[in-house]
Scaffold this active site. Structure first.
Site, PDB file in Angstrom:
ATOM      1  N   HIS A  54     -22.693  -8.860 -12.034  1.00  0.00           N
ATOM      2  CA  HIS A  54     -23.509  -9.891 -12.732  1.00  0.00           C
ATOM      3  C   HIS A  54     -23.675  -9.783 -14.277  1.00  0.00           C
ATOM      4  O   HIS A  54     -23.932  -8.674 -14.732  1.00  0.00           O
ATOM      5  CB  HIS A  54     -25.093 -10.076 -11.911  1.00  0.00           C
ATOM      6  CG  HIS A  54     -24.809 -10.303 -10.655  1.00  0.00           C
ATOM      7  ND1 HIS A  54     -24.750 -11.708 -10.126  1.00  0.00           N
ATOM      8  CD2 HIS A  54     -25.034  -9.506  -9.413  1.00  0.00           C
ATOM      9  CE1 HIS A  54     -24.840 -11.767  -8.868  1.00  0.00           C
ATOM     10  NE2 HIS A  54     -24.914 -10.587  -8.455  1.00  0.00           N
ATOM     11  N   GLY A  64     -21.625  -1.340  -9.657  1.00  0.00           N
ATOM     12  CA  GLY A  64     -20.770  -2.570  -9.820  1.00  0.00           C
ATOM     13  C   GLY A  64     -21.577  -3.918 -10.006  1.00  0.00           C
ATOM     14  O   GLY A  64     -21.166  -4.830  -9.748  1.00  0.00           O
ATOM     15  N   LYS A  65     -23.086  -3.667  -9.551  1.00  0.00           N
ATOM     16  CA  LYS A  65     -23.826  -4.989  -9.317  1.00  0.00           C
ATOM     17  C   LYS A  65     -23.920  -5.795 -10.615  1.00  0.00           C
ATOM     18  O   LYS A  65     -24.235  -6.872 -10.817  1.00  0.00           O
ATOM     19  CB  LYS A  65     -24.993  -4.621  -8.965  1.00  0.00           C
ATOM     20  CG  LYS A  65     -24.860  -3.636  -7.565  1.00  0.00           C
ATOM     21  CD  LYS A  65     -26.298  -3.429  -6.817  1.00  0.00           C
ATOM     22  CE  LYS A  65     -26.208  -2.984  -5.569  1.00  0.00           C
ATOM     23  NZ  LYS A  65     -27.526  -2.521  -4.739  1.00  0.00           N
ATOM     24  N   VAL A  66     -24.134  -4.726 -11.574  1.00  0.00           N
ATOM     25  CA  VAL A  66     -24.276  -5.503 -13.122  1.00  0.00           C
ATOM     26  C   VAL A  66     -23.257  -5.314 -14.186  1.00  0.00           C
ATOM     27  O   VAL A  66     -22.683  -3.782 -14.197  1.00  0.00           O
ATOM     28  CB  VAL A  66     -25.535  -5.132 -13.710  1.00  0.00           C
ATOM     29  CG1 VAL A  66     -25.883  -5.505 -15.196  1.00  0.00           C
ATOM     30  CG2 VAL A  66     -26.862  -5.455 -12.715  1.00  0.00           C
TER      31      VAL A  66
END
Length: 563
Positions: A293, A321-323
């Site tokens: 994101h 790996g979310k941001v």
């Protein structure tokens, strides 16, 4: 004694030292706010007087939201936890955000949506006190949420509303929570219209603006409780949680392909994780190239040092790996009560940013899922040639993984300790297979003493388009070695075994996986995977039990193709 040589590094450092007041760390705007005056607007107050600490973070969050997250090509996901709707913030803040086009999709607790429905069907909640005697409240039929009070009949009437609409034919069957909430929102909106109260429910507003609402734990609320109760009465409504996972991932993928993706988080908990896990689902599970994101804005009272997800920072999310690491400096966490920060952010955004055109993502779910499927297929093809593969080549990957888990565990637990000199050495062929001789190879193990099984092996051999499948009798030394290496009983003659790399599939799962490797039209047999595995295996066991009696036995004379 020699002369001491001066340290050139020290000299350089001393020479580079900035003059007092010229440090780069002093380049920020001077703290010098104007006096707060009568009639000050909320946005001006935040820009002027919210200078430091969490007030400063709130100001930064307001700027991030209005200057970047509300760009036309940015998709905004909203995560809601805590009892926000009973406070009236659905009507006061969330609905105005939706109507302004500032929220594109939502993940919420079921409790927030249940209490939101009170407003939409005309029920009353009241201001109270957190210091009342709850024993007396119980006797008088009054329910308390901290300082919010309402009559117990509010729960009963809301339950009756949900049971009435959920008994309708359109709610029978399997559906995503987004579809469920959209349908419920239509009924709430119709109730609002009949009562003449306007749009006062978040569910109703989301229905009108086609904002999909997902619930990460649909059973964890009074809505889920009513669904469960109706099942006992014969209802067939079920939530397709896998559909929820893929649809939310598709929304984020579509956002990243068209522009940027941002998350606006109030609280934390399961909805926060469900919203953020869209990126690991895309990258880690589906193997699609993505970066995370782009913008992260959270308002929470949870600390990061307890290890809970609610307080996990965007910096930590980068490691998952979310941001997107490139936009990490723009991410903001403000520590504060959502009942304080949500109204302030809403007022600031409405004052500082023009309305956006609603994206109406609910109506685009099919299109977005098609994009996700195309990119998944593309990623699968690209990784299929790697030594490890993509882990999902073919429709039987999950069954293959589940079948392989006990074999892996048995192999690990069966690893012998160091042998003494008097112990017998293990079978060298078994050790050969244990050490990876079957990696990247497809092998079918069959009963070479059964006429039907041998006929099946010839059938496979003729229809293997690439000649990549090796056929080996279970009775052979090599077959027994492969069985032992994969943790299967070496006397397991009542099943075909399909070895694909490190995985060993058995019975009907193996049969369907083999069909998938043959030339057309035999891969169409994969459609049988919709039949529960227990039922498929029961039929398989029945045929296996009588196969030799019906088709006869023979001497094992099969010679596997030369490798």
């Amino acid at each position: 004694m020699g002369t001491r040589t001066p340290n050139p590094a020290k000299k350089t450092k001393s020479a580079a030292k900035p003059k007092r007041g010229e440090s780069k760390f002093l380049s920020g705007k001077r703290i010098y706010p104007d006096p707060i005056r009568k009639g000050a607007k909320v946005a001006d107050l935040i820009d002027n007087a919210f200078t430091s600490y969490n007030a400063g973070r709130l100001r930064e969050g307001c700027h991030l939201f209005t200057e970047r997250m509300l760009a036309d090509d940015c998709t905004v996901g909203l995560s809601l936890t805590g009892a926000l709707t009973p406070t009236g913030l659905g009507k006061a803040a969330l609905i105005p955000l939706i109507q302004a086009g500032f929220v594109d999709w939502i993940v919420s607790t079921g409790a927030n949506l249940y209490h939101d429905a009170h407003f939409g069907i005309g029920l009353r909640l009241h201001h109270g006190s957190p210091s009342l005697d709850d024993r007396i409240l119980r006797e008088e039929g009054v329910v308390r949420i901290y300082d919010i009070l309402f009559d117990y009949t509010v729960l009963l009437d809301t339950d009756r509303f949900f049971r009435t609409i959920l008994s309708q034919p359109e709610f029978q069957g399997l559906m995503s929570t987004a579809e469920f909430h959209w349908r419920v929102g239509r009924y709430v909106h119709e109730t609002e219209r009949k009562l003449g109260i306007g749009t006062v429910s978040l569910l109703s507003a989301a229905y009108q603006y086609d904002v999909p609402i997902y619930t990460s734990s649909p059973g964890d609320s009074s809505i889920g409780m009513n669904v469960a109760g109706l099942q006992l009465a014969g209802g067939t409504l079920n939530f397709d949680v896998s559909r929820d996972v893929n649809e939310t991932a598709a929304i984020v993928l579509g956002a990243k392909r068209a522009g940027t993706s941002s998350v606006l988080i109030f609280g934390g908990g399961s909805p926060k994780n469900f919203m953020l896990q869209t990126e690991p689902q895309i990258q880690e599970v589906l193997m699609i190239d993505e970066e995370g994101h782009d913008y992260f804005l959270q308002f929470t009272d949870a600390r990061p040092d307890t290890g809970g997800l609610s307080g996990a920072t965007p910096a930590e999310a980068v490691s998952w790996g979310k941001v997107n690491p490139d936009t990490l400096p723009d991410c903001v966490v403000c520590y504060g009560d959502s009942t304080l920060t949500l109204p302030l952010l809403t007022a600031y955004a409405l004052e500082r940013h023009a309305k956006r055109e609603p994206k109406r993502l609910y109506k685009k779910r099919g299109e977005l899922m098609a994009l996700l499927q195309r990119e998944f297929d593309k990623a699968k093809s690209a990784t299929a040639t790697s030594p490890k593969g993509c882990g999902c080549d073919g429709p039987f990957a999950l069954s293959r993984f589940l079948d392989d888990v006990p074999h892996r565990l048995r192999r690990r637990s069966a690893r012998p300790a160091r042998r003494n000199r008097n112990e017998t050495a293990p079978n060298s062929r078994t050790e050969h297979w244990r050490h990876g001789a079957s990696m990247s190879r497809r092998i079918v193990l069959f009963d070479g003493e059964c006429r039907m099984c041998s006929g099946w092996a010839r059938f496979v051999s003729k229809r293997d388009p690439r000649g990549a499948i090796e056929l080996i009798p279970l009775q052979s030394d090599e077959g027994r070695a492969i069985l032992e290496a994969h943790g299967c009983p070496i006397d397991a003659m009542d099943t075909i075994v399909f070895v694909d790399g490190e995985s060993a599939l058995t019975k009907s799962t193996a049969l369907l996986a083999i069909f998938a490797q043959l030339r057309q039209p035999w891969p169409l047999m994969r459609a049988a995977r919709v039949v529960p595995r227990s039922l498929r295996d029961a039929v398989y066991d029945l045929v296996a039990r009588y196969r030799r009696r019906i088709f006869g036995a023979q001497k094992c004379e099969w010679t596997p193709p030369k490798r």
